[in-house]
Motif scaffolding. Structure first.
Motif, PDB file in Angstrom:
ATOM      1  N   LYS A   1      31.739  21.185 -26.279  1.00 46.72           N
ATOM      2  CA  LYS A   1      32.991  20.849 -25.611  1.00 46.72           C
ATOM      3  C   LYS A   1      33.572  19.519 -26.065  1.00 46.72           C
ATOM      4  N   LYS A   2      32.685  18.601 -26.451  1.00 42.59           N
ATOM      5  CA  LYS A   2      33.196  17.274 -26.820  1.00 42.59           C
ATOM      6  C   LYS A   2      32.203  16.551 -27.712  1.00 42.59           C
ATOM      7  N   ALA A   3      32.720  15.582 -28.452  1.00 44.22           N
ATOM      8  CA  ALA A   3      31.892  14.666 -29.240  1.00 44.22           C
ATOM      9  C   ALA A   3      31.955  13.293 -28.590  1.00 44.22           C
ATOM     10  N   GLU A   4      30.808  12.604 -28.563  1.00 40.32           N
ATOM     11  CA  GLU A   4      30.753  11.257 -27.998  1.00 40.32           C
ATOM     12  C   GLU A   4      30.180  10.301 -29.034  1.00 40.32           C
ATOM     13  N   LEU A   5      30.878   9.182 -29.229  1.00 39.82           N
ATOM     14  CA  LEU A   5      30.484   8.202 -30.229  1.00 39.82           C
ATOM     15  C   LEU A   5      30.504   6.815 -29.590  1.00 39.82           C
ATOM     16  N   ALA A   6      29.496   6.004 -29.889  1.00 42.32           N
ATOM     17  CA  ALA A   6      29.458   4.643 -29.337  1.00 42.32           C
ATOM     18  C   ALA A   6      28.853   3.694 -30.354  1.00 42.32           C
TER      19      ALA A   6
ATOM     20  N   TRP B   1      39.327 -12.473 -28.103  1.00 38.85           N
ATOM     21  CA  TRP B   1      40.131 -11.276 -27.834  1.00 38.85           C
ATOM     22  C   TRP B   1      39.636 -10.586 -26.570  1.00 38.85           C
ATOM     23  N   LEU B   2      38.315 -10.421 -26.438  1.00 40.61           N
ATOM     24  CA  LEU B   2      37.741  -9.744 -25.268  1.00 40.61           C
ATOM     25  C   LEU B   2      38.031 -10.524 -23.987  1.00 40.61           C
ATOM     26  N   LYS B   3      37.946 -11.854 -24.068  1.00 36.62           N
ATOM     27  CA  LYS B   3      38.223 -12.677 -22.891  1.00 36.62           C
ATOM     28  C   LYS B   3      39.687 -12.561 -22.492  1.00 36.62           C
ATOM     29  N   LYS B   4      40.562 -12.577 -23.483  1.00 32.07           N
ATOM     30  CA  LYS B   4      42.001 -12.471 -23.221  1.00 32.07           C
ATOM     31  C   LYS B   4      42.328 -11.176 -22.489  1.00 32.07           C
ATOM     32  N   HIS B   5      41.615 -10.082 -22.846  1.00 33.03           N
ATOM     33  CA  HIS B   5      41.882  -8.769 -22.237  1.00 33.03           C
ATOM     34  C   HIS B   5      40.928  -8.468 -21.080  1.00 33.03           C
ATOM     35  N   ASP B   6      40.199  -9.510 -20.621  1.00 32.23           N
ATOM     36  CA  ASP B   6      39.308  -9.376 -19.465  1.00 32.23           C
ATOM     37  C   ASP B   6      38.246  -8.303 -19.697  1.00 32.23           C
ATOM     38  N   MET B   7      37.643  -8.297 -20.899  1.00 34.70           N
ATOM     39  CA  MET B   7      36.599  -7.320 -21.231  1.00 34.70           C
ATOM     40  C   MET B   7      35.340  -7.994 -21.768  1.00 34.70           C
ATOM     41  N   LEU B   8      35.261  -9.315 -21.638  1.00 42.61           N
ATOM     42  CA  LEU B   8      34.114 -10.040 -22.190  1.00 42.61           C
ATOM     43  C   LEU B   8      32.862  -9.705 -21.400  1.00 42.61           C
ATOM     44  N   LEU B   9      31.789  -9.338 -22.137  1.00 43.72           N
ATOM     45  CA  LEU B   9      30.533  -8.941 -21.502  1.00 43.72           C
ATOM     46  C   LEU B   9      29.401  -9.622 -22.257  1.00 43.72           C
ATOM     47  N   ASP B  10      29.071 -10.850 -21.845  1.00 40.50           N
ATOM     48  CA  ASP B  10      28.036 -11.640 -22.520  1.00 40.50           C
ATOM     49  C   ASP B  10      28.312 -11.678 -24.027  1.00 40.50           C
ATOM     50  N   ASN B  11      27.324 -11.295 -24.837  1.00 39.96           N
ATOM     51  CA  ASN B  11      27.468 -11.324 -26.297  1.00 39.96           C
ATOM     52  C   ASN B  11      27.466  -9.922 -26.885  1.00 39.96           C
ATOM     53  N   GLU B  12      27.911  -8.964 -26.105  1.00 40.53           N
ATOM     54  CA  GLU B  12      27.850  -7.571 -26.552  1.00 40.53           C
ATOM     55  C   GLU B  12      29.229  -6.920 -26.424  1.00 40.53           C
ATOM     56  N   CYS B  13      29.544  -6.086 -27.398  1.00 45.22           N
ATOM     57  CA  CYS B  13      30.788  -5.314 -27.346  1.00 45.22           C
ATOM     58  C   CYS B  13      30.467  -3.871 -27.684  1.00 45.22           C
ATOM     59  N   ILE B  14      30.785  -2.972 -26.776  1.00 44.02           N
ATOM     60  CA  ILE B  14      30.510  -1.541 -26.979  1.00 44.02           C
ATOM     61  C   ILE B  14      31.834  -0.792 -27.095  1.00 44.02           C
ATOM     62  N   LEU B  15      32.058  -0.193 -28.254  1.00 49.66           N
ATOM     63  CA  LEU B  15      33.237   0.641 -28.475  1.00 49.66           C
ATOM     64  C   LEU B  15      32.807   2.102 -28.341  1.00 49.66           C
ATOM     65  N   ARG B  16      33.511   2.828 -27.485  1.00 44.90           N
ATOM     66  CA  ARG B  16      33.104   4.214 -27.197  1.00 44.90           C
ATOM     67  C   ARG B  16      34.302   5.138 -27.332  1.00 44.90           C
TER      68      ARG B  16
ATOM     69  N   SER C   1      41.543  12.759 -26.666  1.00 43.77           N
ATOM     70  CA  SER C   1      40.658  11.639 -26.969  1.00 43.77           C
ATOM     71  C   SER C   1      40.755  10.567 -25.890  1.00 43.77           C
ATOM     72  N   LYS C   2      39.621   9.926 -25.602  1.00 43.77           N
ATOM     73  CA  LYS C   2      39.575   8.770 -24.705  1.00 43.77           C
ATOM     74  C   LYS C   2      38.830   7.646 -25.401  1.00 43.77           C
ATOM     75  N   ALA C   3      39.280   6.427 -25.181  1.00 42.06           N
ATOM     76  CA  ALA C   3      38.668   5.267 -25.823  1.00 42.06           C
ATOM     77  C   ALA C   3      38.262   4.239 -24.767  1.00 42.06           C
ATOM     78  N   TYR C   4      37.135   3.560 -25.013  1.00 45.39           N
ATOM     79  CA  TYR C   4      36.622   2.582 -24.057  1.00 45.39           C
ATOM     80  C   TYR C   4      36.133   1.331 -24.798  1.00 45.39           C
ATOM     81  N   ILE C   5      36.360   0.178 -24.192  1.00 47.62           N
ATOM     82  CA  ILE C   5      35.784  -1.079 -24.672  1.00 47.62           C
ATOM     83  C   ILE C   5      35.015  -1.700 -23.516  1.00 47.62           C
ATOM     84  N   ASN C   6      33.709  -1.843 -23.691  1.00 50.06           N
ATOM     85  CA  ASN C   6      32.840  -2.373 -22.624  1.00 50.06           C
ATOM     86  C   ASN C   6      33.084  -1.686 -21.289  1.00 50.06           C
ATOM     87  N   GLY C   7      33.232  -0.361 -21.348  1.00 55.06           N
ATOM     88  CA  GLY C   7      33.369   0.444 -20.138  1.00 55.06           C
ATOM     89  C   GLY C   7      34.778   0.598 -19.613  1.00 55.06           C
TER      90      GLY C   7
END
Length: 554
Positions: free
Chosen positions: A60-65, A79-94, A103-109
């Motif tokens: 039904k779907k493909a998931e990539l992270a 950039w992450l701080k400016k967009h209120d997505m800063l999460l310690d030292n990790e960035c997860i693109l999903r 299609s749906k896209a996520y940055i740090n959830g």
């Protein structure tokens, strides 16, 4: 840097988890096994457009992270701080892609538009495909490479600043010139209105005073007769007047107060009323005696009052607002004069901005010329190392005096090359093959390694069309590049694969009904076997194994 890539139901991948290391990672595998599948998955995580066939059949779907470490990446964290997505030292693109293509896209959830994946992706990773070397034959890319090597961002910023200043002033001048005829017509009307109101010269709050005088003069006889009657009734009528009546009543009630104290208070009220009536009577008498009716003065007042009313009607304002309207017109007329003054002044401002631009552009041009000499020598040297022994490289910078101002300065940049003795320098795409362009591009990447902003570089089979000693040198160059940044390289060359600090092997498995791609991190023994296969093909010999060990040890 890239830490992990998770792939679910993507193309012929059922499930993959790949851990990535610092330094250089090489990806090898049999032809058709899907060596670039991880790069394709990463591309989708970075915002590439998806198509429906990326989803594994019957899913039904493909998931990539993709998970990145941003501890040393200030731009990405900003950039992450400016967009209120800063999460310690990790960035997860999903990325989640349905079989229907949604299609749906996520940055740090956090769910985000695809454009934001592309924005952050450019700060995390840079993918070079087989044909990306074609970019270096384009003039704008050649200029960008030279500017990156020169590290003169402050000069670029100065040119850009004065260019925008010059452009804004030129646009303002154009608009002022285009509206000049309209302004002149409006100015003539304003001038006529102002002259008319200047001549009348009604002062602030004058109309209110004028209206009072007009009403008094126009009703003068009536006021005189009525005030005289009032004086008679209040105090001067001998038969009966209000003052005498109040005085008599006050005295009577006061005398009765001897019998009932409650009447004393009433007597006091009557006495106060008597005093007030006497005062009012005196005021009216004084007003009556001082009122003067001057027919000549009345005529002047009537004329000015009537003119004010007519002018107010003409200009469609209330009479008591006519003085303010006059001041408003004066201000508007002053603005027109200001526009004319600005039109004269702005040409001087444009010339000044242009002069500043030319000075900044000249400083930028001088910096580019110095950097071009150094970069040309470095690339020429690197070309010799990459099996182009007679290669010469030259960066030509020239200026077109007739060219209009540009946000990038006055320079046109052209990369010229010569690959054979006696051959004249010409544009690279005229003298270099695709493989040679690819090697020149790689040489530039290595030279610019300390200027690279993105902490991860991916090369997807950029070594196509080379072999032997050249391949070995390409491997060394990539390994050299990996000292400053994480390098991931999809390759079919044993000389390149052996230079990796980590090696992944891609295989395609099938049971006759289903096909699946797997990715395995090779052990030391596994690397020897894989390098030997790349050297000798399917029939691995003792010699190929020995050669493989030698390459890995080199």
């Amino acid at each position: 840097m890239l830490l992990q890539l998770n792939i679910q139901n993507f193309a012929i991948v059922r499930s993959l988890d790949i851990d990535w290391q610092q330094g250089m990672t090489t990806i090898t595998g049999e032809t058709g096994a899907g060596k670039s599948i991880a790069i394709d998955a990463l591309g989708l995580c970075l915002g590439d457009r998806a198509i429906t066939n990326v989803v594994r059949p019957n899913c039904k779907k493909a998931e990539l992270a993709a998970t990145f470490d941003t501890s040393g990446n200030k731009l990405a964290k900003k950039w992450l701080k400016k967009h209120d997505m800063l999460l310690d030292n990790e960035c997860i693109l999903r990325r989640i892609i349905s079989a229907e293509g949604r299609s749906k896209a996520y940055i740090n959830g956090s769910q985000v538009p695809l454009a934001q994946l592309k924005e952050i992706g450019q700060l995390l990773i840079n993918i070079h495909g087989q044909h990306d070397h074609q970019l270096i034959v384009k003039s704008h890319e050649q200029r960008n490479i030279l500017d990156a090597y020169a590290s003169h961002q402050h000069l670029l910023d100065a040119v850009k600043y004065y260019y925008h200043q010059w452009r804004e002033l030129s646009q303002e001048a154009k608009l002022l010139q285009e509206s000049k005829l309209q302004r002149e017509a409006k100015q003539q009307l304003l001038q006529y209105q102002v002259d008319e109101l200047n001549e009348f010269s009604l002062q602030p709050e004058e109309f209110e005073s004028l209206e009072v005088d007009y009403q008094r003069q126009s009703n003068g006889q009536h006021i005189l007769s009525q005030t005289l009657i009032a004086v008679q009734q209040l105090s001067e009528d001998e038969q009966f007047n209000v003052v005498d009546g109040l005085r008599h009543s006050s005295e009577q009630i006061a005398s009765l107060g001897n019998y009932d104290p409650a009447l004393k208070a009433i007597a006091e009220q009557l006495n106060e009323a008597l005093i007030q009536v006497e005062d009012a009577s005196q005021e009216i008498k004084h007003y009556y005696e001082s009122l003067e009716l001057d027919p000549q003065a009345y005529s002047l007042i009537e004329e000015r009052y009537s003119t004010a009313v007519l002018l107010a009607k003409k200009h469609q304002v209330a009479p008591n607002a006519l003085a303010d309207f006059h001041q408003q017109l004066l201000q508007e007329l002053a603005l027109f004069s200001s526009d004319e003054t600005r039109l004269v002044q702005i040409n001087d401002d444009i010339d000044a901005a242009k002069q500043k631009y030319q000075e900044a552009a000249q400083a930028l041009s001088e910096s580019r010329s110095k950097a071009a000499v150094k970069l040309s020598k470095l690339i020429s040297k690197s070309m010799a190392e990459l099996n182009m022994p007679h290669g010469k490289f030259h960066i030509d910078i020239y200026q077109d005096k007739q060219q209009s101002l540009s946000v990038n300065g006055n320079d046109s940049v052209s990369y010229l090359a010569s690959l054979n003795p006696g051959q004249a320098l010409e544009a690279m795409n005229k003298v270099a093959s695709g493989g040679e362009l690819s090697r020149i591009s790689l040489a530039m990447q290595v030279i610019l390694a300390d200027k690279i902003i993105t902490p991860t570089l991916i090369f997807d089979e950029v070594d196509v069309g080379i072999s032997g000693p050249t391949a070995a040198m390409v491997g060394k160059k990539l390994q050299q590049l990996a000292k400053n940044t994480q390098v991931i390289c999809v390759t079919h060359l044993p000389q390149v694969a052996s230079k990796g600090h980590q090696q992944l092997f891609v295989a395609k498995l099938t049971d006759g009904e289903h096909t699946e791609t797997t990715v395995t991190e090779l052990s030391n023994d596994g690397r020897v076997q894989e390098i030997a296969r790349l050297l000798a093909g399917d029939k691995i010999t003792e010699n190929s194994l020995a050669n493989a060990q030698e390459l890995l040890a080199g």
